[in-house]
Design an enzyme around this catalytic site. Sequence first.
Site, PDB file in Angstrom:
ATOM      1  N   ASP A 222       1.839  -3.607  14.896  1.00  0.00           N
ATOM      2  CA  ASP A 222       1.436  -2.105  14.878  1.00  0.00           C
ATOM      3  C   ASP A 222      -0.196  -2.338  14.480  1.00  0.00           C
ATOM      4  OD1 ASP A 222       1.578  -3.088  12.236  1.00  0.00           O
ATOM      5  OD2 ASP A 222       2.499  -1.215  11.256  1.00  0.00           O
ATOM      6  N   SER A 223      -0.607  -3.809  14.463  1.00  0.00           N
ATOM      7  CA  SER A 223      -2.031  -3.921  14.414  1.00  0.00           C
ATOM      8  C   SER A 223      -2.723  -3.278  15.617  1.00  0.00           C
ATOM      9  CB  SER A 223      -2.251  -5.439  14.131  1.00  0.00           C
ATOM     10  OG  SER A 223      -1.571  -6.141  15.114  1.00  0.00           O
TER      11      SER A 223
ATOM     12  N   ASP B 226       6.895  -4.410  16.413  1.00  0.00           N
ATOM     13  CA  ASP B 226       6.911  -3.661  15.191  1.00  0.00           C
ATOM     14  C   ASP B 226       7.279  -2.139  15.107  1.00  0.00           C
ATOM     15  OD1 ASP B 226       5.801  -4.626  12.962  1.00  0.00           O
ATOM     16  OD2 ASP B 226       3.678  -4.774  13.316  1.00  0.00           O
TER      17      ASP B 226
ATOM     18  N   GLU C 260       2.267 -12.246   4.170  1.00  0.00           N
ATOM     19  CA  GLU C 260       0.872 -12.010   4.628  1.00  0.00           C
ATOM     20  C   GLU C 260       0.138 -11.774   3.196  1.00  0.00           C
ATOM     21  OE1 GLU C 260      -0.032  -8.656   7.229  1.00  0.00           O
ATOM     22  OE2 GLU C 260      -2.064  -8.768   6.756  1.00  0.00           O
TER      23      GLU C 260
ATOM     24  N   GLU D 225       8.378  -3.408   7.635  1.00  0.00           N
ATOM     25  CA  GLU D 225       7.659  -3.863   6.264  1.00  0.00           C
ATOM     26  C   GLU D 225       8.495  -3.389   5.143  1.00  0.00           C
ATOM     27  OE1 GLU D 225       3.525  -2.606   6.279  1.00  0.00           O
ATOM     28  OE2 GLU D 225       3.161  -3.653   8.103  1.00  0.00           O
TER      29      GLU D 225
END
Length: 275
Positions: free
Chosen positions: A56-57, A95, A193, A127
């Site tokens: 989703d970056s 994602d 991360e 996430e």
Amino acid sequence: MSSTTLYGGVSGRRVTVRDLAAAKERGERWPMITAYDAMTARVFDAAGIPVLLVGDSAAMVVYGYDSTLPVTVDDLLSLTAAVVRGSSRALVVADLPFGSYQTSPGQALESAARFMKEAGAHAVKLEGGRRVVPQVEALVSAGVPVMAHLGLTPQSVNALGGYRVQGRGEAGDELMADAKDLERAGAFSVVLECVPADLAERVTASLSIPTIGIGAGAATDAQVLVWQDMMGLTPSPARFVKRYADLGAELDRAARAFADEVVGGSFPGPEHTYS
Ligand code: KIV
């Protein structure tokens, strides 16, 4: 379990989550790179990258938002489909964007099913720690492989108060407990991360599923980078990014050369012209 190495090994078929599990048993480290379109997917796939992440970056590096929050399932679906079409060997992980899985396990399954059915993704990533265990369980029992994501979880940037290192001090015990719960729930891997290297090392040693680090030191089973960061397109990448190319400078040079030749009249030349 497969004994074929992931990098430079598996050929003639897609890498699977079983291959990743076997790599962990062998102690083989592996690379993951983000991809958002068919052409870069083809390049990374041909280079032997075993796992491509449609992160989703994309919200930031494709769509130009200043966080990952605005991107939607529909935004990521077409990018994921392009990456699947552009690759033939890599496992493609999509994602689940912010707001597409937090409400309930049912919502998570609906979103994940769209990525598997409409885009051809082979796995999804989401996430969060214990709070997403019911979602992970629902997906896994429906046959959807799940990559978890702990530490700096960018979808929670507003709650975290910025993009900062996570898991220092007692928060490290919480993260370790989250990782174990996600493994028990059936996740096939976990992204760590921006966490201290010693914590990532302990989590990696405690889990039987692979850990994938980004800003988490050298001890994780795999490493991931956003391709625009590692190839020099991001103006001020984070400290954990290593630049492997300077495509920003190269694109700038090429664009200026084209412009100069158009303005000066030397492009197109006879060799680029039909009679
Ligand atoms: O969205 C993304 O690219 C990611 C990676 C940085 C792990 O989540």
